[in-house]
Write a protein that holds these residues in place. Structure first.
Motif, mmCIF file in Angstrom:
data_model
loop_
_atom_site.group_PDB
_atom_site.id
_atom_site.type_symbol
_atom_site.label_atom_id
_atom_site.label_comp_id
_atom_site.label_asym_id
_atom_site.label_seq_id
_atom_site.Cartn_x
_atom_site.Cartn_y
_atom_site.Cartn_z
ATOM 1 N N LEU A 132 0.817 -1.216 0.000
ATOM 2 C CA LEU A 132 0.000 0.000 0.000
ATOM 3 C C LEU A 132 0.854 1.271 0.000
ATOM 4 O O LEU A 132 0.358 2.352 -0.342
ATOM 5 N N LYS A 133 2.120 1.136 0.372
ATOM 6 C CA LYS A 133 2.951 2.320 0.613
ATOM 7 C C LYS A 133 3.053 3.275 -0.581
ATOM 8 O O LYS A 133 2.906 4.496 -0.402
ATOM 9 N N PRO A 134 3.287 2.810 -1.819
ATOM 10 C CA PRO A 134 3.399 3.773 -2.922
ATOM 11 C C PRO A 134 2.128 4.606 -3.110
ATOM 12 O O PRO A 134 2.205 5.785 -3.469
ATOM 13 N N TYR A 135 0.984 3.991 -2.855
ATOM 14 C CA TYR A 135 -0.292 4.688 -3.041
ATOM 15 C C TYR A 135 -0.504 5.723 -1.950
ATOM 16 O O TYR A 135 -0.907 6.864 -2.216
ATOM 17 N N VAL A 136 -0.212 5.344 -0.712
ATOM 18 C CA VAL A 136 -0.358 6.289 0.398
ATOM 19 C C VAL A 136 0.647 7.427 0.255
ATOM 20 O O VAL A 136 0.316 8.601 0.468
ATOM 21 N N ASP A 137 1.870 7.104 -0.130
ATOM 22 C CA ASP A 137 2.883 8.147 -0.319
ATOM 23 C C ASP A 137 2.450 9.144 -1.397
ATOM 24 O O ASP A 137 2.658 10.364 -1.257
ATOM 25 N N HIS A 138 1.852 8.641 -2.469
ATOM 26 C CA HIS A 138 1.407 9.522 -3.556
ATOM 27 C C HIS A 138 0.265 10.425 -3.092
ATOM 28 O O HIS A 138 0.239 11.627 -3.412
ATOM 29 N N LEU A 139 -0.664 9.858 -2.328
ATOM 30 C CA LEU A 139 -1.767 10.674 -1.794
ATOM 31 C C LEU A 139 -1.231 11.740 -0.842
ATOM 32 O O LEU A 139 -1.668 12.900 -0.885
ATOM 33 N N LEU A 140 -0.282 11.362 -0.010
ATOM 34 C CA LEU A 140 0.314 12.327 0.920
ATOM 35 C C LEU A 140 1.060 13.434 0.178
ATOM 36 O O LEU A 140 0.959 14.608 0.530
ATOM 37 N N GLU A 141 1.789 13.057 -0.861
ATOM 38 C CA GLU A 141 2.572 14.031 -1.620
ATOM 39 C C GLU A 141 1.662 15.097 -2.233
ATOM 40 O O GLU A 141 1.994 16.291 -2.239
ATOM 41 N N HIS A 142 0.507 14.665 -2.741
ATOM 42 C CA HIS A 142 -0.322 15.595 -3.499
ATOM 43 C C HIS A 142 -1.410 16.281 -2.662
ATOM 44 O O HIS A 142 -1.696 17.460 -2.882
ATOM 45 N N PHE A 143 -2.012 15.576 -1.738
ATOM 46 C CA PHE A 143 -3.065 16.197 -0.928
ATOM 47 C C PHE A 143 -2.532 16.766 0.381
ATOM 48 O O PHE A 143 -3.074 17.750 0.899
ATOM 49 N N GLY A 144 -1.483 16.144 0.928
ATOM 50 C CA GLY A 144 -0.976 16.597 2.221
ATOM 51 C C GLY A 144 -1.914 16.202 3.340
ATOM 52 O O GLY A 144 -3.105 15.965 3.118
ATOM 53 N N PRO A 145 -1.421 16.137 4.573
ATOM 54 C CA PRO A 145 -2.255 15.687 5.691
ATOM 55 C C PRO A 145 -3.459 16.591 5.960
ATOM 56 O O PRO A 145 -4.486 16.121 6.440
ATOM 57 N N GLU A 146 -3.344 17.874 5.593
ATOM 58 C CA GLU A 146 -4.457 18.791 5.891
ATOM 59 C C GLU A 146 -5.642 18.583 4.946
ATOM 60 O O GLU A 146 -6.711 19.140 5.163
ATOM 61 N N ARG A 147 -5.450 17.766 3.892
ATOM 62 C CA ARG A 147 -6.572 17.446 2.998
ATOM 63 C C ARG A 147 -6.826 15.949 2.884
ATOM 64 O O ARG A 147 -7.574 15.504 2.037
ATOM 65 N N LEU A 148 -6.207 15.167 3.755
ATOM 66 C CA LEU A 148 -6.433 13.724 3.791
ATOM 67 C C LEU A 148 -7.123 13.345 5.086
ATOM 68 O O LEU A 148 -6.777 13.867 6.153
ATOM 69 N N MET A 149 -8.072 12.411 5.007
ATOM 70 C CA MET A 149 -8.759 11.936 6.212
ATOM 71 C C MET A 149 -8.864 10.414 6.175
ATOM 72 O O MET A 149 -9.219 9.835 5.152
ATOM 73 N N TRP A 150 -8.512 9.787 7.293
ATOM 74 C CA TRP A 150 -8.544 8.332 7.369
ATOM 75 C C TRP A 150 -9.978 7.843 7.549
ATOM 76 O O TRP A 150 -10.754 8.418 8.322
#
Length: 283
Positions: free
Chosen positions: A219-237
């Protein structure tokens, strides 16, 4: 910053209600009642205080069923329901549901619709203006093939708060980083994240898209890509429980998500596991 944890995407259902369509006895893992009592021990083990419950049937009746559950349950922070956005009475329905304090947004089941460009339909305009008027959110349940139409929709309604469900459902089990499926998804995520109105995205549903016996490293490449582009302030678990049970479990996915975000500082982790959802959904 509050450290209260929020699960930004899960479901409750009762198959006997009869309006789910996709939920049949051929899915024995899911074909039973799942209610707040079933989730409580899983949620508490992960120290998750509240959740956002998302529709699983394309009916207003199911939305009312969820709102009834929410009324007497403090652990349900909000409901993302369903409204026929292209119907003549859509605005009236939204006005009615918006009177419920825990009604926080809507989700048309875009992935299931025969027309990938349905969201571009100008008939949706009055309903979307009603969502904006009531400060309600829009959950976009999409694959990467829907990205062009979602971009058109977002440009048309710059005031609408939009969140992409399940990281736009990458084909994890079929592909790997660098292949065509990966690239289509990765490009789509970059395009959506770069839109001027700052779309949000859910860190959810990835376990369901992965191969059985998935690992954190898969899962790591997908999560890393989401983090890179959305950042934690626009990501929600979100857990996507109980759909998650098809290919994982609550504790395993929560632990994996914690590992995959462990390199972030404490405020960033608190954003992904609570603060982003609280702000986005007005909880």
């Amino acid at each position: 910053m509050s450290a209260e944890r929020i699960d930004a995407h899960q479901h409750f259902w009762d198959p006997s209600r009869g309006d789910y369509g996709w939920l049949t006895p051929e899915l024995p893992t899911l074909y039973r009642v799942f209610g707040p009592g079933d989730l409580k021990p899983l949620r508490e083990a992960a120290n998750i205080a509240r959740t956002v419950v998302v529709q699983a049937a394309p009916t207003v009746d199911e939305t009312r069923y969820l709102l009834d559950l929410a009324r007497d349950d403090a652990s349900i922070a909000g409901i993302v329901g369903w409204v026929p956005l292209d119907a003549l009475n859509a605005v009236e329905r939204i006005d009615e549901l918006a009177r419920e304090p825990k009604f926080k947004g809507v989700r048309p089941m875009l992935q299931d619709l025969p027309d990938d460009r349905w969201i571009e339909n100008p008939q949706l305009t009055p309903a979307v203006h009603a969502l904006i008027k009531h400060d309600l959110a829009f959950d976009a349940l999409i694959f990467s093939r829907h990205v062009p139409s979602l971009k058109v929709f977002a440009a048309r309604f710059p005031e609408l708060r939009i969140v992409v469900d399940h990281g736009a459902k990458p084909q994890i089990k079929e592909g790997k980083e660098g292949d065509m499926a990966w690239q289509s998804w990765a490009d789509g995520i970059a395009e959506l994240a770069g839109l001027p109105q700052r779309l949000h995205c859910k860190l959810s549903g990835l376990a369901t898209e992965a191969a059985p016996g998935w690992t954190v490293s898969a899962l790591k490449p997908y999560v890393d890509h989401l983090l890179e582009h959305f950042g934690p302030e626009r990501l929600m678990w979100g857990s996507d429980w109980p759909v998650l049970n098809l290919n994982g479990d609550y504790a395993h996915w929560f632990d994996a998500a914690r590992q995959l975000t462990s390199r972030l500082d404490a405020p960033a982790q608190e954003a992904i596991f609570g603060d982003t959802a609280r702000a986005f959904y007005r909880l």
